[in-house]
Design a protein around this motif. Sequence first.
Motif, short mmCIF file in Angstrom:
data_model
loop_
_atom_site.label_atom_id
_atom_site.label_comp_id
_atom_site.label_asym_id
_atom_site.label_seq_id
_atom_site.Cartn_x
_atom_site.Cartn_y
_atom_site.Cartn_z
N ALA A 1 0.83 -1.20 0.00
CA ALA A 1 0.00 0.00 0.00
C ALA A 1 0.86 1.25 0.00
N ASN A 2 0.47 2.22 -0.79
CA ASN A 2 1.17 3.50 -0.82
C ASN A 2 0.87 4.26 0.47
N PRO A 3 1.91 4.62 1.27
CA PRO A 3 1.65 5.30 2.54
C PRO A 3 1.05 6.68 2.35
N MET A 4 1.27 7.29 1.19
CA MET A 4 0.73 8.62 0.93
C MET A 4 -0.74 8.56 0.51
N SER A 5 -1.05 7.62 -0.39
CA SER A 5 -2.42 7.48 -0.85
C SER A 5 -2.58 6.14 -1.57
N SER A 6 -3.62 5.41 -1.25
CA SER A 6 -3.90 4.15 -1.93
C SER A 6 -5.13 4.27 -2.82
N ALA A 7 -5.57 5.51 -3.06
CA ALA A 7 -6.76 5.73 -3.87
C ALA A 7 -6.50 5.31 -5.32
N LEU A 8 -7.51 4.74 -5.93
CA LEU A 8 -7.39 4.25 -7.31
C LEU A 8 -7.24 5.40 -8.30
N MET A 9 -8.00 6.46 -8.09
CA MET A 9 -8.02 7.64 -8.96
C MET A 9 -8.17 7.26 -10.43
N PRO A 10 -9.23 6.51 -10.76
CA PRO A 10 -9.41 6.08 -12.16
C PRO A 10 -9.80 7.25 -13.05
N GLU A 11 -9.30 7.23 -14.27
CA GLU A 11 -9.66 8.26 -15.24
C GLU A 11 -10.79 7.74 -16.11
N ALA A 12 -11.45 8.66 -16.77
CA ALA A 12 -12.58 8.29 -17.63
C ALA A 12 -12.08 7.54 -18.86
N GLY A 13 -12.94 6.66 -19.39
CA GLY A 13 -12.63 5.95 -20.62
C GLY A 13 -11.78 4.71 -20.41
N TRP A 14 -11.59 4.00 -21.52
CA TRP A 14 -10.76 2.79 -21.55
C TRP A 14 -9.77 2.90 -22.69
N PRO A 15 -8.54 2.38 -22.51
CA PRO A 15 -8.00 1.80 -21.27
C PRO A 15 -8.05 2.79 -20.12
N LYS A 16 -8.25 2.27 -18.93
CA LYS A 16 -8.46 3.13 -17.77
C LYS A 16 -7.14 3.27 -16.98
N ARG A 17 -6.66 4.51 -16.95
CA ARG A 17 -5.43 4.78 -16.21
C ARG A 17 -5.74 4.90 -14.73
N ILE A 18 -4.96 4.17 -13.91
CA ILE A 18 -5.13 4.19 -12.46
C ILE A 18 -3.79 4.51 -11.81
N GLN A 19 -3.83 4.96 -10.56
CA GLN A 19 -2.62 5.40 -9.87
C GLN A 19 -2.11 4.40 -8.85
N ASN A 20 -2.96 3.49 -8.39
CA ASN A 20 -2.55 2.51 -7.38
C ASN A 20 -3.19 1.17 -7.68
N LEU A 21 -2.47 0.12 -7.33
CA LEU A 21 -3.01 -1.23 -7.53
C LEU A 21 -3.81 -1.63 -6.29
N ASN A 22 -4.95 -0.98 -6.15
CA ASN A 22 -5.85 -1.23 -5.03
C ASN A 22 -6.91 -2.22 -5.49
N LEU A 23 -6.73 -3.49 -5.15
CA LEU A 23 -7.62 -4.53 -5.66
C LEU A 23 -9.06 -4.35 -5.17
N ASP A 24 -9.23 -3.89 -3.94
CA ASP A 24 -10.59 -3.68 -3.42
C ASP A 24 -11.30 -2.59 -4.22
N ALA A 25 -10.59 -1.51 -4.52
CA ALA A 25 -11.19 -0.41 -5.28
C ALA A 25 -11.48 -0.84 -6.72
N ILE A 26 -10.58 -1.64 -7.31
CA ILE A 26 -10.82 -2.13 -8.67
C ILE A 26 -12.03 -3.06 -8.69
N SER A 27 -12.15 -3.88 -7.65
CA SER A 27 -13.30 -4.78 -7.55
C SER A 27 -14.61 -4.00 -7.48
N GLN A 28 -14.63 -2.92 -6.70
CA GLN A 28 -15.83 -2.09 -6.61
C GLN A 28 -16.13 -1.43 -7.94
N LEU A 29 -15.09 -1.00 -8.64
CA LEU A 29 -15.30 -0.34 -9.94
C LEU A 29 -15.87 -1.33 -10.96
N LEU A 30 -15.40 -2.58 -10.93
CA LEU A 30 -15.88 -3.58 -11.87
C LEU A 30 -17.21 -4.18 -11.44
#
Length: 278
Positions: free
Chosen positions: A156-185
């Motif tokens: 986990a990133n100590p500064m921020s673990s937020a996914l911060m997904p961008e609009a559209g696909w392919p979808k650029r994300i900032q962290n490999l947060n599996l829980d957040a990706i699961s919620q998005l999918l």
Amino acid sequence: MAKLSRRRNTYLWATRAASATASVIMFLILVKLGFWQLDRAEMKEQWQAELTHRQSSAPLTYAQLLTFPAAKQVTGYRLSVRASPAMSKIFLLDNQVFNGRVGYLALQPMQIAAEGPWILVELGFVAAGLDRRILPDVDVITTKVSLNGRLYQRQANPMSSALMPEAGWPKRIQNLNLDAISQLLGKPLAPGVLQPDRLDGIDLPHPWSPIPLSSQKHRGYALQWFSMALAFALLILYFIYSRRSKTLTKQQDESIKNNNPHRTNIDAMTVANVNKTK
């Protein structure tokens, strides 16, 4: 006059005590940092030994992977599965560096069982272009395939673990947060990303760095901290010795002056005679 002298002595004592305390605290901090780096080196050696053991063990099955407790790291275990593309859209994990180039890790959701969680499969590293507004094209898995590879989880990133997904696909994300990706999918994900040994038709490199800093580097940092502590201690000792030498010299001068009470009068008469001659 006596009261002023006592205040001056009290101030000097307090200043010296504060300086001594600060010096001791700084020395202890430097030594503590050195031992902390040694502890980190020992932890990294243990982790490396565990990774080697996991790599040499038999691959896990999909069912075994799903039984892992959430608190246990799956990094380093091998996995062998048959998987189908859950979707043709991919995620691009931002701010990745490989061989001095900045880019993305391409990740595709794959389905192993009809009712089971999906799993993210790493397609590989793809370099970024000069214009961040333009995302790279990445070939994806389009058919059912046999996948053999190793699993990993990002810390986990100590500064921020937020996914911060961008609009559209392919979808650029900032962290490999599996829980957040699961919620998005809207679909549960297996605990870990699969890095395949090879992918037919997709020739992208797969960076592998489960231990960002080796135990040797931590020992090198420990040596630096201990060296700084030693240099700081020698500097303080030199300062104390220099100050004590000056004090002894001053006391000797005052002792000589007290033992020659007529010295001051003689010096004054000498100055007066010189001025008179002029």
